[in-house]
Design a protein around this motif. Structure first.
Motif, PDB file in Angstrom:
ATOM      1  N   LEU A 238       0.809  -1.190   0.079  1.00 57.27           N
ATOM      2  CA  LEU A 238       0.003   0.266   0.061  1.00 57.27           C
ATOM      3  C   LEU A 238       0.889   1.172   0.109  1.00 57.27           C
ATOM      4  N   PHE A 239       0.155   2.167  -0.478  1.00 55.25           N
ATOM      5  CA  PHE A 239       0.971   3.656  -0.457  1.00 55.25           C
ATOM      6  C   PHE A 239       1.963   3.936   0.553  1.00 55.25           C
ATOM      7  N   ASP A 240       3.178   4.240   0.291  1.00 50.52           N
ATOM      8  CA  ASP A 240       4.186   4.322   1.336  1.00 50.52           C
ATOM      9  C   ASP A 240       4.918   5.733   1.615  1.00 50.52           C
ATOM     10  N   PRO A 241       5.205   6.275   0.278  1.00 49.49           N
ATOM     11  CA  PRO A 241       6.015   7.578   0.598  1.00 49.49           C
ATOM     12  C   PRO A 241       5.351   8.867   1.190  1.00 49.49           C
ATOM     13  N   PRO A 242       5.835   9.835   1.842  1.00 45.97           N
ATOM     14  CA  PRO A 242       5.145  10.987   2.237  1.00 45.97           C
ATOM     15  C   PRO A 242       4.503  11.939   1.088  1.00 45.97           C
ATOM     16  N   LEU A 243       3.503  12.458   1.242  1.00 40.87           N
ATOM     17  CA  LEU A 243       2.533  13.115   0.330  1.00 40.87           C
ATOM     18  C   LEU A 243       3.351  14.319  -0.360  1.00 40.87           C
ATOM     19  N   HIS A 244       4.371  14.917   0.282  1.00 40.97           N
ATOM     20  CA  HIS A 244       5.041  15.765  -0.362  1.00 40.97           C
ATOM     21  C   HIS A 244       5.846  15.445  -1.720  1.00 40.97           C
ATOM     22  N   GLU A 245       6.283  14.120  -1.605  1.00 45.56           N
ATOM     23  CA  GLU A 245       7.115  13.781  -3.029  1.00 45.56           C
ATOM     24  C   GLU A 245       5.993  13.852  -4.198  1.00 45.56           C
ATOM     25  N   PHE A 246       4.955  14.105  -4.054  1.00 48.74           N
ATOM     26  CA  PHE A 246       4.018  13.894  -5.402  1.00 48.74           C
ATOM     27  C   PHE A 246       3.589  15.348  -5.678  1.00 48.74           C
ATOM     28  N   LEU A 247       4.321  16.306  -4.938  1.00 51.43           N
ATOM     29  CA  LEU A 247       3.942  17.842  -5.195  1.00 51.43           C
ATOM     30  C   LEU A 247       5.165  18.409  -5.829  1.00 51.43           C
ATOM     31  N   PRO A 248       5.105  19.646  -6.686  1.00 49.18           N
ATOM     32  CA  PRO A 248       6.113  20.134  -7.325  1.00 49.18           C
ATOM     33  C   PRO A 248       7.089  20.764  -6.457  1.00 49.18           C
ATOM     34  N   SER A 249       8.246  20.785  -7.021  1.00 49.44           N
ATOM     35  CA  SER A 249       9.449  21.765  -6.098  1.00 49.44           C
ATOM     36  C   SER A 249       9.800  22.713  -6.755  1.00 49.44           C
ATOM     37  N   THR A 250       9.730  22.979  -8.121  1.00 54.24           N
ATOM     38  CA  THR A 250      10.098  24.059  -8.644  1.00 54.24           C
ATOM     39  C   THR A 250       8.823  25.066  -9.039  1.00 54.24           C
ATOM     40  N   ARG A 251       9.423  26.298  -9.194  1.00 54.63           N
ATOM     41  CA  ARG A 251       8.430  27.404  -9.376  1.00 54.63           C
ATOM     42  C   ARG A 251       7.520  27.141 -10.642  1.00 54.63           C
ATOM     43  N   ALA A 252       8.117  26.669 -11.968  1.00 59.16           N
ATOM     44  CA  ALA A 252       7.372  26.306 -12.837  1.00 59.16           C
ATOM     45  C   ALA A 252       6.076  25.220 -12.550  1.00 59.16           C
ATOM     46  N   GLY A 253       6.611  24.281 -11.711  1.00 58.91           N
ATOM     47  CA  GLY A 253       5.697  23.031 -11.342  1.00 58.91           C
ATOM     48  C   GLY A 253       4.564  23.637 -10.540  1.00 58.91           C
ATOM     49  N   ILE A 254       4.997  24.677  -9.460  1.00 61.48           N
ATOM     50  CA  ILE A 254       3.741  25.296  -8.738  1.00 61.48           C
ATOM     51  C   ILE A 254       2.909  25.958  -9.623  1.00 61.48           C
ATOM     52  N   VAL A 255       3.282  26.846 -10.614  1.00 66.06           N
ATOM     53  CA  VAL A 255       2.607  27.457 -11.491  1.00 66.06           C
ATOM     54  C   VAL A 255       1.606  26.641 -12.133  1.00 66.06           C
ATOM     55  N   GLU A 256       2.101  25.661 -12.827  1.00 64.54           N
ATOM     56  CA  GLU A 256       1.410  24.747 -13.529  1.00 64.54           C
ATOM     57  C   GLU A 256       0.379  24.014 -12.715  1.00 64.54           C
ATOM     58  N   LEU A 257       0.703  23.470 -11.285  1.00 68.73           N
ATOM     59  CA  LEU A 257      -0.423  22.947 -10.702  1.00 68.73           C
ATOM     60  C   LEU A 257      -1.451  23.827 -10.398  1.00 68.73           C
TER      61      LEU A 257
ATOM     62  N   MET B  96       0.186  -5.609   1.330  1.00 68.74           N
ATOM     63  CA  MET B  96       1.208  -5.500   2.511  1.00 68.74           C
ATOM     64  C   MET B  96       1.083  -4.102   3.153  1.00 68.74           C
ATOM     65  N   ILE B  97       1.288  -4.022   4.123  1.00 73.51           N
ATOM     66  CA  ILE B  97       1.325  -2.671   4.855  1.00 73.51           C
ATOM     67  C   ILE B  97       2.744  -2.223   5.192  1.00 73.51           C
ATOM     68  N   PRO B  98       3.119  -1.103   4.739  1.00 74.45           N
ATOM     69  CA  PRO B  98       4.543  -0.736   4.869  1.00 74.45           C
ATOM     70  C   PRO B  98       4.856   0.146   6.316  1.00 74.45           C
ATOM     71  N   LEU B  99       6.005  -0.085   6.620  1.00 72.12           N
ATOM     72  CA  LEU B  99       6.634   0.921   7.747  1.00 72.12           C
ATOM     73  C   LEU B  99       5.912   0.694   9.069  1.00 72.12           C
ATOM     74  N   VAL B 100       5.443  -0.662   9.227  1.00 71.74           N
ATOM     75  CA  VAL B 100       4.920  -0.773  10.685  1.00 71.74           C
ATOM     76  C   VAL B 100       5.870  -0.801  11.610  1.00 71.74           C
ATOM     77  N   SER B 101       5.603  -0.535  12.988  1.00 69.48           N
ATOM     78  CA  SER B 101       6.250  -0.398  14.052  1.00 69.48           C
ATOM     79  C   SER B 101       5.450  -0.968  15.448  1.00 69.48           C
ATOM     80  N   ALA B 102       4.313  -1.259  15.192  1.00 69.40           N
ATOM     81  CA  ALA B 102       3.380  -1.734  16.260  1.00 69.40           C
ATOM     82  C   ALA B 102       2.401  -2.596  15.857  1.00 69.40           C
ATOM     83  N   LYS B 103       1.817  -3.405  16.852  1.00 62.95           N
ATOM     84  CA  LYS B 103       0.690  -4.362  16.629  1.00 62.95           C
ATOM     85  C   LYS B 103      -0.537  -3.692  16.441  1.00 62.95           C
ATOM     86  N   ARG B 104      -0.762  -2.324  16.995  1.00 64.55           N
ATOM     87  CA  ARG B 104      -2.007  -1.831  16.832  1.00 64.55           C
ATOM     88  C   ARG B 104      -2.116  -1.122  15.366  1.00 64.55           C
TER      89      ARG B 104
END
Length: 858
Positions: free
Chosen positions: A585-604, A670-678
């Motif tokens: 299932l989805f693993d990375p932090p959400l910011h990785e799917f957002l633009p990091s350049t000024r051009a990308g910000i304007v496009e979004l 598969m559940i990623p990055l688990v640390s606890a039973k709960r």
């Protein structure tokens, strides 16, 4: 004086041993046993050679008695392993004024003088260490050479054969003991105290009356492994002179329109060589390259070595030998170095090409590619759309670059390591990658790259990337294409019959699954489902979900992604059926799917009908100080549950669709990055609810398995707890190594070579699994998990799954399978088979735990 019993005349029954006398001596004995016409040969043991290097005088008189009157000899190195090297061969030892006069009557005065002159020059350069250029004189005679030697050394050239032989033996023995020679052979795997044997052989003169000359012949094509007579013959020559001669002074072996051939001029000799080639193939169980000499038309076999060959040819040779029942299939499987398969799986720079290297880095993904430089993903996609090959150059890559990486032919990064983002994605795509090239300087504004030597390359310039050697080359290079042919597939079919641990592939898209299926992976061990979101249409929808103000809006946006994910999963199930597919299932932090350049910000902003300031604010709000340890994996699934709900529904609906078409589908979630039973309990309850809804809506029964990706040390330590809710544990050793060491896999490349060179780590832990530290966590987790659930499925799905040494460790833990990038699957299959052949697993062979590890069964 050394006892003459230290010399062993090589006969069929002589006590010649590889470990004592070296590989060449043992090979010559085998040739003699096969009835080949080998000149009289004496073997000197490594102990004798070491004593000579220390200054002890051997009994050269006793040694020479083995060769009768008028002995003229050669001395060759005989290390235990041929690729350890050694001092070069010295020919014509024993030539002096008296012997020259004797052999002039037998061979002719011109040949005798040439033999004498050749020895003087060789002795002067290799024994007396004189400058070779002093003999580069037109029409040099023996007397002139002797005078030049005496002028340079202030002593006469030795005429006594015993003195000549002792000095040659001492020179070669001491050359082996030299520091540079020792370091060179240690780099090839030789132990520091490796000894050298020597062989002394009666000369077969390739010069003189009648048909005389020397040559080499082998019976395979070195590139393909196909049956073919290959070699050269040079009249009036010695040793391997034929290999250094040009077409004007050498003869082809077989009939050739370009010039004369041995087959035409001496068909009886050629036919005998072919017969002896088949004798050596059967008797030595190997394809050999034979060194031969003709003396007055009489054939002598001087030596034989394994015929040089590419990895492709090696696979063809061993399968041919096995099919001809010369070797067993097990032997064939054992003869191929697993890592050498990379040469077959990927296009490579031709070994004959001249290289202009302007940068070096980590050989992060094998293969080679040529293309125009581009500096961002958009440029890579534009080049691909125009049908132009390109090499994507970045300081380091991120998920935002994935589309550009798909479009490129190769990837070069200034930062990153062997298991960083660029390396992992490149291996999955089968692209060459050079990472951590710290000696390049990238100017993204100017779109230029400065090489280590100061040369500057601009966007559009053509370079070649060699991911196998970690080199960046100027211009386009000639390539050798990948060679996945019938022999390759046959060998791996045998390997599959022998191995006792499963091999799956890490595949993120249906296209990756096709490659995994091509390489006969037993299923998908890791599908990073977030990689399916990088299509232009999908990424915008995902960003809408990320920017949603509430759960209802987020669910609405995600519902538009649902059919896309469902279609991808359905295709993967179809491709792999009936083999299992494990979907993380989805693993990375959400910011990785957002633009990091000024051009990308304007496009979004334009796509979402928002202001650039609003988009930037949202991007800033989602940024984290240490995102890899932040809100990602299961943490994201619990705090933003709509994403996992959508993915679970897509998986289950796809499974039902594929099953209705006849495929046998039991998806693994598969559940990623688990640390606890709960954490597992919370996510499992939602996934079970989604499954129930799908079954209710479709009226179909659905079977699935739920498991956990163990990446944190705490998850490993609490595996007993977690296993109560999981049917499988898959160890993500990339992240586990990061967290156990406190190392960033993207940054460790900057200092890792220093650490390895200074012995801090025996090997880069991102390349070879750290069995002492990370390995103990795996062992504890395996033990504790199976204590709670005896039939718990265990696997490794990090890149270590393709490393032969790591596979051996996983096998010792009783793991069910390893999973690695698709292009590493053949390597893993072969390595696993070799382990099963060498070390059959018994019940008491598994990992042994410390006596007091503080473990209390949960």
């Amino acid at each position: 004086m050394l006892d003459h019993l230290n010399f062993e005349l090589i006969t069929p029954t002589a006590a010649v041993h590889r470990k004592l006398h070296g590989a060449r001596a043992k090979c010559l004995q085998r040739l003699i046993r096969l009835g080949m016409p080998v000149p009289d040969t004496v073997a000197l043991s490594a102990a004798t050679v070491r004593a000579i290097a220390g200054g002890q005088q051997p009994d050269t008189k006793a040694l020479l008695e083995h060769f009768g009157s008028w002995p003229v000899l050669s001395v060759r190195a005989s290390p235990v392993m041929p690729d350890w090297g050694g001092p070069g061969t010295i020919l014509n030892i024993g030539m002096n004024r008296t012997n020259e006069a004797f052999f002039a009557s037998r061979l002719g005065s011109t040949a005798a003088a040439a033999l004498h002159l050749k020895f003087i020059r060789s002795y002067a350069v290799d024994v007396a260490r004189l400058d070779d250029e002093m003999f580069d004189i037109p029409n040099l005679t023996v007397e002139n050479a002797l005078s030049a030697y005496e002028d340079e050394t202030d002593e006469a050239f030795p005429q006594d054969v015993e003195v000549q032989l002792f000095n040659v033996l001492k020179s070669m023995a001491r050359a082996w003991e030299g520091t540079s020679a020792r370091l060179l052979r240690m780099s090839k795997g030789a132990p520091e105290d490796a000894g050298l044997g020597l062989v002394v052989q009666r000369m077969a003169f390739g010069m003189g009356k009648g048909e005389s000359g020397s040559g080499v012949i082998q019976f395979i094509n070195s590139d393909s492994g196909d049956a073919q007579e290959v070699g050269r013959y040079k009249p009036q020559s010695q040793g391997r002179d034929a290999l250094s001669g040009g077409e004007n002074d050498t003869m082809f072996l077989t009939q050739d329109k370009r010039g004369p051939s041995l087959q035409e001029s001496k068909p009886d000799v050629f036919n005998e060589l072919c017969r002896l080639g088949e004798v050596s193939r059967t008797g030595l169980r190997e394809e050999m390259q034979i060194e031969f000499t003709l003396e007055g038309g009489k054939l002598f076999i001087l030596d034989a070595v394994n015929a040089p060959r590419s990895a492709r040819a090696e696979v063809a040779v061993v399968t041919s030998l096995a099919n001809d029942e010369i070797i067993s299939r097990e032997d064939a499987v054992l003869r191929i170095e697993p890592r050498a398969l990379s040469e077959l799986l990927h296009q490579q720079v031709s070994p004959k090409a001249k290289r202009d290297v302007f940068a070096r880095g980590i050989a992060a993904s094998p293969g080679a590619a040529t293309g125009k430089l581009v500096f961002d993903s958009f440029a890579a996609q534009t080049a691909a759309a125009q049908g132009e090959a390109c090499i994507l150059v970045r300081r380091e890559t991120s998920p935002e670059d994935v589309r550009g990486m798909h479009a490129a032919r190769g990837i070069l990064t200034e930062r990153g390591g062997a298991n960083g983002h660029a390396a992992v994605i490149a291996r999955g795509l089968g692209l060459p990658c050079v990472a951590g090239a710290t000696d390049i300087d990238i100017n993204t504004k100017a779109r230029t790259m400065r090489g280590a030597d100061g040369r500057v390359f601009s966007e559009g310039d053509v370079i070649t990337l060699d991911g196998t050697k970690g080199q960046v080359l100027v211009g386009a290079m000639p390539m050798v294409e990948a060679g996945i042919g019938g022999a390759f597939r046959e060998l791996l079919t045998w390997a599959d019959e022998m191995r006792d641990i499963g091999v799956r592939a890490n595949a993120d898209t249906p296209e990756d699954a096709e490659v995994a299926s091509l390489f006969n992976a037993e299923g998908i061990g890791l599908c990073r489902t977030e990689h399916m979101f990088f299509g232009e249409d999908r990424l915008t929808v995902l960003r809408e979900a990320i920017f949603a103000e509430d759960a209802e809006d987020r669910a609405a946006a995600l519902s538009r992604l649902l059919p896309m994910q469902r279609a991808d999963f359905r295709d993967m199930f179809r491709i792999m059926a009936p083999r299992p597919v494990c979907l993380r299932l989805f693993d990375p932090p959400l910011h990785e799917f957002l633009p990091s350049t000024r051009a990308g910000i304007v496009e979004l902003a334009d796509a979402l009908d928002m202001s650039a300031r609003e988009v930037q604010a949202r991007v800033d709000d989602l940024s984290e100080v240490n995102p890899m340890l932040g809100m990602r994996g299961v943490r994201l699934g619990i705090t933003v549950p709509e994403i996992y709900d959508m993915q679970a529904r897509a998986i289950f609906e796809a499974a039902i669709e594929a099953s209705s078409e006849g495929a046998v589908v039991v998806p693994e979630v598969m559940i990623p990055l688990v640390s606890a039973k709960r954490e597992v309990e919370i996510v499992k309850s939602r996934i079970d609810a989604v499954a129930a809804d799908v079954m209710s809506e479709t009226g179909k029964t659905l079977e699935y398995r739920l498991g956990v990706m163990v990446e944190t040390p705490r998850a490993a330590l609490r595996a007993g707890d977690i296993a109560t809710h999981a049917s499988f544990l898959s160890f993500g050793t990339n992240d586990m190594t990061q967290m156990t060491y406190g190392l960033s896999r993207d940054d460790a490349g900057r200092f890792m070579s220093t650490y390895v060179n200074q012995g801090v780590f025996p090997e880069d832990p991102f390349l070879a699994l750290d069995q002492d530290g990370v390995g103990e966590l795996l062992a504890l987790a395996s033990e504790r998990g199976r204590h709670v659930r005896a039939k718990l499925t265990l696997s490794v799905c990090g890149e270590h799954g393709g490393d032969p040494d790591s596979i051996e460790f996983c096998r010792s833990l009783g793991m069910d399978y390893v999973s690695c990038s698709p292009y590493r699957v053949p390597i893993a299959r072969l390595a696993a088979a070799q382990l099963a052949i060498r070390k059959p697993l018994e019940e008491d062979d598994v990992y042994e735990f410390p006596e007091d590890d503080g473990f209390v069964p949960l």
